[in-house]
Scaffold this active site. Structure first.
Site, short mmCIF file in Angstrom:
data_model
loop_
_atom_site.label_atom_id
_atom_site.label_comp_id
_atom_site.label_asym_id
_atom_site.label_seq_id
_atom_site.Cartn_x
_atom_site.Cartn_y
_atom_site.Cartn_z
N LYS A 96 4.63 7.22 12.28
CA LYS A 96 3.50 6.35 11.95
C LYS A 96 3.46 5.24 12.99
O LYS A 96 4.42 4.45 13.10
CB LYS A 96 3.67 5.78 10.55
CG LYS A 96 2.60 4.78 10.21
CD LYS A 96 2.74 4.30 8.79
CE LYS A 96 2.09 2.93 8.68
NZ LYS A 96 2.24 2.34 7.37
N GLY A 157 0.09 -6.05 2.22
CA GLY A 157 0.66 -6.99 1.26
C GLY A 157 -0.35 -7.95 0.65
O GLY A 157 0.02 -8.77 -0.19
N ALA A 183 -2.26 0.48 2.99
CA ALA A 183 -2.10 -0.99 2.96
C ALA A 183 -3.19 -1.71 2.16
O ALA A 183 -4.36 -1.33 2.18
CB ALA A 183 -2.04 -1.59 4.37
N GLY A 184 -2.75 -2.73 1.47
CA GLY A 184 -3.67 -3.61 0.74
C GLY A 184 -3.96 -3.17 -0.68
O GLY A 184 -4.65 -3.88 -1.41
N ASN A 205 2.98 0.27 -0.71
CA ASN A 205 4.35 -0.23 -0.83
C ASN A 205 4.39 -1.45 -1.75
O ASN A 205 4.93 -1.39 -2.85
CB ASN A 205 4.89 -0.58 0.57
CG ASN A 205 6.33 -1.00 0.57
OD1 ASN A 205 6.93 -1.30 -0.45
ND2 ASN A 205 6.94 -1.02 1.73
N SER A 206 3.76 -2.56 -1.31
CA SER A 206 3.90 -3.82 -2.06
C SER A 206 3.48 -3.70 -3.51
O SER A 206 4.10 -4.33 -4.38
CB SER A 206 3.06 -4.92 -1.41
OG SER A 206 3.33 -5.01 -0.05
C1 LIG Z 1 1.04 -0.42 7.61
C2 LIG Z 1 2.11 -0.66 6.70
O1 LIG Z 1 3.18 -1.10 7.07
C3 LIG Z 1 1.88 -0.29 5.34
O2 LIG Z 1 2.38 0.99 5.16
C4 LIG Z 1 2.49 -1.17 4.36
O3 LIG Z 1 3.86 -1.02 4.32
C5 LIG Z 1 1.90 -0.85 3.05
O4 LIG Z 1 1.04 -1.83 2.77
P1 LIG Z 1 1.11 -2.50 1.35
O5 LIG Z 1 2.46 -3.09 1.25
O6 LIG Z 1 -0.01 -3.47 1.36
O7 LIG Z 1 0.91 -1.39 0.37
#
Ligand SMILES: CC(=O)[C@@H](O)[C@H](O)COP(=O)(O)O
Length: 255
Positions: A96, A157, A183-184, A205-206
């Site tokens: 990635k 995040g 993300a987001g 992730n977050s």
């Molecule tokens: C681009 C990146 O690093 C994402 O994979 C991030 O880790 C996930 O984004 P969130 O933590 O906002 O879900």
């Protein structure tokens, strides 16, 4: 099936491994999510200190495909160096590509991202660039041969969800490779929405690692991704400006 290059997966939820408060919770959340792909920053692995504890050691790694990312890179050269290190260490051939150009919004630098992708494609990597939700950039990256595109829903995040659904729809409509919304994402509704828009998968992730109950949230995200996909496949009714009665009107007595 979600197919990226030579790799195929049943699950359409990819999970990041950062920011979990505890490794046991991380393990349970990963299991609850049903994910088959775990992403992590190569810099988090102590590649030169294999005996040191690391954040993946609680997981049964035979169950997952590891998707290393180049987080921390600020230039194409740095991203390429990290990717080569990941491959040389026996991690997956998928990478990635994440080249960040701004500290506050943690947004990817499009020019450096394209440059890194060109080099990594020439070296035989399976390349998944993280990009902003930019139609033309997604198109140009596909023209050079990337294996998936990963447009952000909103900054990493931020939990702001999908800021520009129309742009994601346009990217998806013309995509020749999987589109992974990355993300987001904050809530299950964001994940379901991404899938309803036609995304092939969601990476987050977050939303899970920062939830009060990460294990429960991981399960919620799994179900949301599945539900959004099913809804998209099922076909939704058209949007209308005015009401359409849902009960049949035949046989009604009219005066
Ligand atoms: C681009 C990146 O690093 C994402 O994979 C991030 O880790 C996930 O984004 P969130 O933590 O906002 O879900």
């Amino acid at each position: 099936m979600l197919t990226i290059g030579q790799h195929s997966f049943k699950s359409r939820l990819l999970l990041g491994t950062g920011k979990f408060s505890d490794l046991q919770i991380q393990t349970q959340a990963v299991e609850a999510s049903g994910t088959e792909v775990l992403t992590f920053a190569v810099r988090r692995l102590n590649l030169d200190q294999p005996d040191e504890p690391n954040f993946l050691e609680h997981l049964d790694l035979t169950q997952y495909t590891l998707l290393p990312n180049t987080a921390g890179a600020r230039t194409a050269e740095e991203a390429v160096r990290i990717a080569r290190l990941a491959r040389a260490s026996g991690l997956c051939d998928m990478i990635k590509v994440e080249v960040i150009g701004d500290d506050q919004l943690i947004l990817p630098d499009p020019l450096e991202t394209v440059k890194a992708c060109e080099i990594l494609l020439a070296e035989g990597f399976t390349v998944l660039p993280y990009i902003s939700d930019d139609y033309m950039l997604a198109k140009r990256l596909q023209q050079i041969g990337v294996h998936a595109v990963m447009p952000g829903a909103s900054p990493i995040g931020s939990g702001r969800g999908i800021l520009n659904p129309a742009m994601l729809e346009w990217i998806i409509a013309d995509a020749r490779v999987p589109v992974i919304v990355d993300a987001g994402i904050r809530s299950p509704k964001d994940a379901a929405y991404a899938m309803e828009l036609g995304a092939d998968a969601v990476l987050l992730n977050s939303a899970v690692s920062g939830a009060d109950d990460p294990v429960k949230m991981a399960l919620a995200m799994k179900l949301a991704v599945e539900s959004g996909r099913l809804g998209k496949e099922a076909g939704m009714i058209p949007l209308r400006n005015y009401a359409v009665a849902s009960s049949p009107s035949e046989g009604m007595i009219t005066t």
